[in-house]
Design an enzyme around this catalytic site. Structure first.
Site, PDB file in Angstrom:
ATOM      1  N   CYS A 130      -2.292   2.005   6.553  1.00  0.00           N
ATOM      2  CA  CYS A 130      -2.532   3.417   6.759  1.00  0.00           C
ATOM      3  C   CYS A 130      -2.386   4.190   8.238  1.00  0.00           C
ATOM      4  CB  CYS A 130      -3.957   3.811   6.412  1.00  0.00           C
ATOM      5  SG  CYS A 130      -5.294   2.795   7.158  1.00  0.00           S
ATOM      6  N   HIS A 243      -7.472   9.421   9.906  1.00  0.00           N
ATOM      7  CA  HIS A 243      -7.178   8.731  11.299  1.00  0.00           C
ATOM      8  C   HIS A 243      -6.376   9.682  12.436  1.00  0.00           C
ATOM      9  CE1 HIS A 243      -8.733   5.447   9.089  1.00  0.00           C
ATOM     10  NE2 HIS A 243      -7.681   4.611   9.250  1.00  0.00           N
TER      11      HIS A 243
HETATM   12  N1  LIG Z   1      -9.710   3.122   2.736  1.00  0.00           N
HETATM   13  C1  LIG Z   1      -8.404   3.238   3.259  1.00  0.00           C
HETATM   14  O1  LIG Z   1      -8.360   4.371   3.835  1.00  0.00           O
HETATM   15  C2  LIG Z   1      -7.231   2.506   2.782  1.00  0.00           C
HETATM   16  C3  LIG Z   1      -6.191   2.733   3.261  1.00  0.00           C
HETATM   17  C4  LIG Z   1      -5.046   2.052   2.730  1.00  0.00           C
HETATM   18  C5  LIG Z   1      -5.289   0.876   1.925  1.00  0.00           C
HETATM   19  N2  LIG Z   1      -6.618   0.563   1.676  1.00  0.00           N
HETATM   20  C6  LIG Z   1      -6.645  -0.795   0.968  1.00  0.00           C
HETATM   21  O2  LIG Z   1      -6.994  -0.395  -0.247  1.00  0.00           O
HETATM   22  C7  LIG Z   1      -7.898  -1.295  -0.947  1.00  0.00           C
HETATM   23  C8  LIG Z   1      -9.235  -0.598  -1.386  1.00  0.00           C
HETATM   24  O3  LIG Z   1      -9.934  -0.002  -0.334  1.00  0.00           O
HETATM   25  P1  LIG Z   1     -11.138   0.858  -0.198  1.00  0.00           P
HETATM   26  O4  LIG Z   1     -11.253   1.363   0.849  1.00  0.00           O
HETATM   27  O5  LIG Z   1     -11.011   1.922  -1.669  1.00  0.00           O
HETATM   28  O6  LIG Z   1     -12.300  -0.098  -0.817  1.00  0.00           O
HETATM   29  P2  LIG Z   1     -13.713   0.279  -1.459  1.00  0.00           P
HETATM   30  O7  LIG Z   1     -14.328   1.635  -1.355  1.00  0.00           O
HETATM   31  O8  LIG Z   1     -14.565  -0.654  -0.886  1.00  0.00           O
HETATM   32  O9  LIG Z   1     -13.570  -0.115  -2.946  1.00  0.00           O
HETATM   33  C9  LIG Z   1     -13.144  -1.451  -3.388  1.00  0.00           C
HETATM   34  C10 LIG Z   1     -12.645  -1.112  -5.157  1.00  0.00           C
HETATM   35  O10 LIG Z   1     -12.242  -2.459  -5.441  1.00  0.00           O
HETATM   36  C11 LIG Z   1     -13.084  -2.854  -6.620  1.00  0.00           C
HETATM   37  N3  LIG Z   1     -13.403  -4.367  -6.581  1.00  0.00           N
HETATM   38  C12 LIG Z   1     -14.085  -4.971  -5.685  1.00  0.00           C
HETATM   39  N4  LIG Z   1     -14.328  -6.167  -6.096  1.00  0.00           N
HETATM   40  C13 LIG Z   1     -13.845  -6.353  -7.271  1.00  0.00           C
HETATM   41  C14 LIG Z   1     -13.524  -7.325  -8.381  1.00  0.00           C
HETATM   42  N5  LIG Z   1     -13.746  -8.525  -8.195  1.00  0.00           N
HETATM   43  N6  LIG Z   1     -12.782  -7.034  -9.338  1.00  0.00           N
HETATM   44  C15 LIG Z   1     -12.468  -5.634  -9.615  1.00  0.00           C
HETATM   45  N7  LIG Z   1     -12.373  -4.748  -8.825  1.00  0.00           N
HETATM   46  C16 LIG Z   1     -13.148  -4.863  -7.642  1.00  0.00           C
HETATM   47  C17 LIG Z   1     -14.255  -2.162  -6.457  1.00  0.00           C
HETATM   48  O11 LIG Z   1     -15.253  -2.026  -7.559  1.00  0.00           O
HETATM   49  P3  LIG Z   1     -16.821  -1.870  -7.756  1.00  0.00           P
HETATM   50  O12 LIG Z   1     -16.956  -0.236  -7.440  1.00  0.00           O
HETATM   51  O13 LIG Z   1     -16.948  -2.189  -9.125  1.00  0.00           O
HETATM   52  O14 LIG Z   1     -17.271  -2.921  -6.712  1.00  0.00           O
HETATM   53  C18 LIG Z   1     -13.642  -0.794  -5.734  1.00  0.00           C
HETATM   54  O15 LIG Z   1     -13.353   0.078  -6.938  1.00  0.00           O
HETATM   55  C19 LIG Z   1      -8.072  -2.316   0.201  1.00  0.00           C
HETATM   56  O16 LIG Z   1      -7.165  -3.334  -0.128  1.00  0.00           O
HETATM   57  C20 LIG Z   1      -7.905  -1.519   1.571  1.00  0.00           C
HETATM   58  O17 LIG Z   1      -7.350  -2.324   2.462  1.00  0.00           O
HETATM   59  C21 LIG Z   1      -7.574   1.175   1.940  1.00  0.00           C
END
Ligand SMILES: NC(=O)c1ccc[n+]([C@@H]2O[C@H](COP(=O)([O-])OP(=O)(O)OC[C@H]3O[C@@H](n4cnc5c(N)ncnc54)[C@H](OP(=O)(O)O)[C@@H]3O)[C@@H](O)[C@H]2O)c1
Length: 332
Positions: A130, A243
């Protein structure tokens, strides 16, 4: 009749996942069917899409039958395990995690910069880090004009970059401190409320963190510049969303503030907000929820030859994740 697509979102309940649903809706993406996937914890819950509830299903290896496009945002280990199953089922995967970003067979794409690269895909396309995506939105137009050599930067990264739990941690800590209770730190190693942490991602032997090296490593692939150098310090700040990055960049050709402003005022996906005399410069609060990144505080760098200093900010849940992923899906 124009074609419509069966889209799946893996990690639909997460900070990025919910933005993906909203972005598909907002951009009127031609969705015939939306499949929402998450962990067993969320199975059976519902999220709205175009005014209708969609029931979340547990992610399984056979979740991708009939899916055309799978947007993954559930962390690296989930992408590594399940993206190949999605590809095998015939879907094109757009992955938000870092696991495929340095794979030569996987295009790493910011549509405004290297959208053409998606033609080389073999089933998986990676969404960049990001902070890298937001920085490059401002850097690339300047690079096209002046030829970038190297960059120094310090980032100011919002807690939503860590996910939904980190947003809750900041909220809870602020409440605790205001109520004179001792705040609990679970997501970060230290209290994030009323603090700044010079620590994003895990440390490498060099002393940099993994996140800090993404600017150079991913920047080289996106800009097609194998010699691009970037020295970055990544800092987590108590901001909910968007950010910001303080950048000092050195170029091959002579630069001027006027020429930089002229280039940036015409660049797609970036808004010039640069009127210091009237206190106008990019703020994370003003970027939150906005598609465009903002750039300002443009000045000649007093310590670099052919150098520019500037400040760029953007909503990392949008341009740094959900929006960029949906833009890639539009190119597909
Ligand atoms: N946040 C950002 O700004 C950002 C930016 C760029 C990239 N990313 C990337 O995007 C990804 C997600 O980030 P996030 O910030 O959205 O994280 P998050 O809010 O913690 O969400 C994680 C998601 O993954 C799901 N999950 C976790 N364990 C799982 C499993 N065993 N099987 C299926 N689904 C599962 C969760 O489902 P439950 O709700 O059911 O637990 C939730 O929907 C990461 O790889 C991160 O590096 C994030």
């Amino acid at each position: 009749m124009s074609r419509k697509y069966h889209v799946a979102i893996v990690g639909a309940t997460g900070a990025v996942g919910v933005e993906m649903i909203k972005t598909l809706e907002k951009r009127n993406f031609p969705v015939s069917k939306l499949t929402l996937l998450a962990s067993a914890r969320s199975a059976g819950k519902q999220l709205p899409f175009r005014g209708e509830p969609v029931t979340i299903q547990e992610l399984r290896e056979d979740s991708f039958a009939g899916v055309d496009i799978a947007l993954f945002s559930a962390g690296g280990s989930i992408s590594k395990k399940f993206a190949p199953h999605a590809v095998q089922a015939g879907a094109v995967v757009v992955d938000n995690s870092s696991v495929f970003r340095m794979d030569e067979n996987v295009p790493l794409v910011v549509p405004e910069i290297n959208g053409e690269d998606i033609r080389r895909h073999r089933g998986i396309i990676a969404n960049p880090n990001c902070t890298t995506a937001i920085t490059l939105m401002a850097l690339n137009p300047l690079h096209q004009a002046f030829g970038v050599k190297r960059l120094f930067a310090a980032t100011y990264q919002a807690v939503s970059g860590t996910g939904a739990q980190a947003i809750e941690e900041l909220r809870a800590q602020v409440g605790d401190i205001v109520a004179e209770r001792t705040p609990q730190a679970k997501v970060y190693p230290h209290q994030i409320a009323f603090n700044v942490l010079p620590h994003v991602d895990s440390f490498l032997d060099t002393g940099y963190t993994k996140e800090e090296m993404k600017m150079q490593n991913e920047g080289r692939r996106i800009l097609h510049l194998p010699d691009f150098k970037a020295s970055v310090t990544c800092v987590r700040v108590p901001v909910y969303r968007a950010h910001s990055v303080a950048v000092n960049a050195e170029f091959e050709k002579p630069v001027s503030v006027e020429a930089a402003r002229a280039v940036l005022s015409k660049a797609p996906g970036i808004k010039l907000v640069d009127d210091p005399a009237h206190n106008q410069y990019p703020l994370p609060l003003n970027c939150a929820g906005q598609d465009d990144c903002q750039v300002g505080r443009i000045r000649l760098d007093c310590a670099l030859e052919n150098g520019l200093a500037f400040w760029v900010a953007g909503d990392q849940l949008l341009k740094g994740a959900a929006l960029n992923a949906v833009q890639i899906a539009e190119l597909i």
